[in-house]
Design an enzyme around this catalytic site. Sequence first.
Site, PDB file in Angstrom:
ATOM      1  N   ARG A 124      -3.468   7.049   0.786  1.00  0.00           N
ATOM      2  CA  ARG A 124      -3.952   8.265   1.450  1.00  0.00           C
ATOM      3  C   ARG A 124      -2.932   8.990   2.317  1.00  0.00           C
ATOM      4  NH1 ARG A 124      -8.740   9.962   1.103  1.00  0.00           N
ATOM      5  NH2 ARG A 124     -10.159   8.727  -0.163  1.00  0.00           N
ATOM      6  N   ARG A 148       0.826  -1.216   0.000  1.00  0.00           N
ATOM      7  CA  ARG A 148       0.000   0.000   0.000  1.00  0.00           C
ATOM      8  C   ARG A 148       0.857   1.261   0.000  1.00  0.00           C
ATOM      9  NH1 ARG A 148      -5.294  -0.111   1.849  1.00  0.00           N
ATOM     10  NH2 ARG A 148      -6.156  -2.187   1.699  1.00  0.00           N
ATOM     11  N   TYR A 192     -14.923 -10.725   1.161  1.00  0.00           N
ATOM     12  CA  TYR A 192     -15.671  -9.502   0.794  1.00  0.00           C
ATOM     13  C   TYR A 192     -16.984  -9.854   0.104  1.00  0.00           C
ATOM     14  CZ  TYR A 192     -11.630  -6.761   2.116  1.00  0.00           C
ATOM     15  OH  TYR A 192     -10.627  -6.196   2.843  1.00  0.00           O
ATOM     16  N   ARG A 237      -7.259  12.128  -5.676  1.00  0.00           N
ATOM     17  CA  ARG A 237      -8.561  11.546  -5.302  1.00  0.00           C
ATOM     18  C   ARG A 237      -9.672  12.586  -5.185  1.00  0.00           C
ATOM     19  NH1 ARG A 237     -11.766   8.794  -4.327  1.00  0.00           N
ATOM     20  NH2 ARG A 237     -11.734   7.425  -2.534  1.00  0.00           N
ATOM     21  N   ASP A 277      -6.959  -2.462  -6.972  1.00  0.00           N
ATOM     22  CA  ASP A 277      -7.426  -3.047  -5.718  1.00  0.00           C
ATOM     23  C   ASP A 277      -7.659  -4.527  -5.958  1.00  0.00           C
ATOM     24  OD1 ASP A 277      -8.359  -2.309  -2.903  1.00  0.00           O
ATOM     25  OD2 ASP A 277      -9.991  -3.560  -3.625  1.00  0.00           O
TER      26      ASP A 277
END
Length: 353
Positions: free
Chosen positions: A32, A28, A152, A41, A77
């Site tokens: 962010r 990652r 998920y 973003r 992702d």
Amino acid sequence: MTNRAFNDAFLKACRKEAVPHVPVWYMRQAGRYQPEYRAIRQQYSFFEINENPEVCAQVTRLPVEQLGVDAAILFADIMTPIKTIGVDVRIVEGKGPVISNPVRALADVKRLGDLAPERDLPYIRETIRLLREQLSVPLIGFAGAPFTLASYLIEGGPSKDYHKTKGFMYSRPQEWQALMDKLAAVTIAYLSWQIEAGAQAVQVFDSWVGSVASDDYEKYIAPTMMNIFAEIRKTGVPTIYFGSGTAHLLKIWNQLPVDVLSVDWRISIDEVRELGIDKALQGNLDPSMLLAPWEALIEKVKAIVDQGKKKPGYIFNLGHGVFPEADAAVLKRLTDWIHEYTKAEAVKERVES
Ligand code: 1CP
């Protein structure tokens, strides 16, 4: 752009060859915690970035240029291919992937489509093509592993306990196997597509599989992982298998046709090797340590790197992903420190011998 020397330390470590310094990258590493990412973003949704090759390549390059890491990882992702097989996935801010039509029965498994990368994911090929022109470090492709993807799909979003997922696995083993087979086919097709396009290594993220007991892993999951890694091995591209909290699974993982095992901080690199694991290793700093004072951080990192570099085939990484509160300046200083520290060692050994 292409005349800079190519840094192949990461690929050498995957193959357990001698390296000029311990290679470093961070799971990652694009995200962010970077002001530049947050600014992009503001303009685009997560999947808009993913589907726009120029922007996606730019986001993928950000950490390579800023931190000086030894590998890039395609910005995408684990749900990227899932979105194309008839599942309505959204990335919800502060939460993660959320699914409006969860998989809870065989009929739901049957309605999942097949992945046709040429039709569904042409932008991934274009992003990888651009990156191979632009980068002077290897590009890692990746996919989610079937158990983690299933978590998920079945839970409908992130979960802490995976009760619905494991409940499905234990109560409907045949339907579970049908789901594993479907997701394995997606994973193989997606990884093959990335490799064909130019990905130089691939990592399979099985982030949540540590929640499964080792005997159940062998019964319900290992055959699927065996199938995936056996297929990808045919391409000759190095493979990495990552999970968190998987110390109890490592002996089984050591039997899989995968090249590198990525471990978290709950077990030390020495302890992993004492289990008889002979694959290349990646890891394993607790990401929370990024918030510690520099001296404490470096004491920990030195201990990890000293253990790692005792044998060929070691890649420094975190035990899980970088998180939004992390500081890019700390990651940069850490990367430089590891490069300097392990380069000096290599030089010292040459002088002494
Ligand atoms: O709004 C945003 O900007 C979304 C934040 C975000 C980002 C930056 C998500 C949502 N995914 C990503 C990118 C991403 N996801 C990468 C990028 C490449 C990199 O720089 O490393 C990778 C490799 C992933 C893989 C991924 N997604 C995993 C496996 C790794 C891991 O962290 O365990 C998992 C479990 C996901 C699901 C996911 N996607 C996003 C979030 C916030 C989550 C986690 C949710 C959860 O806790 O279940």
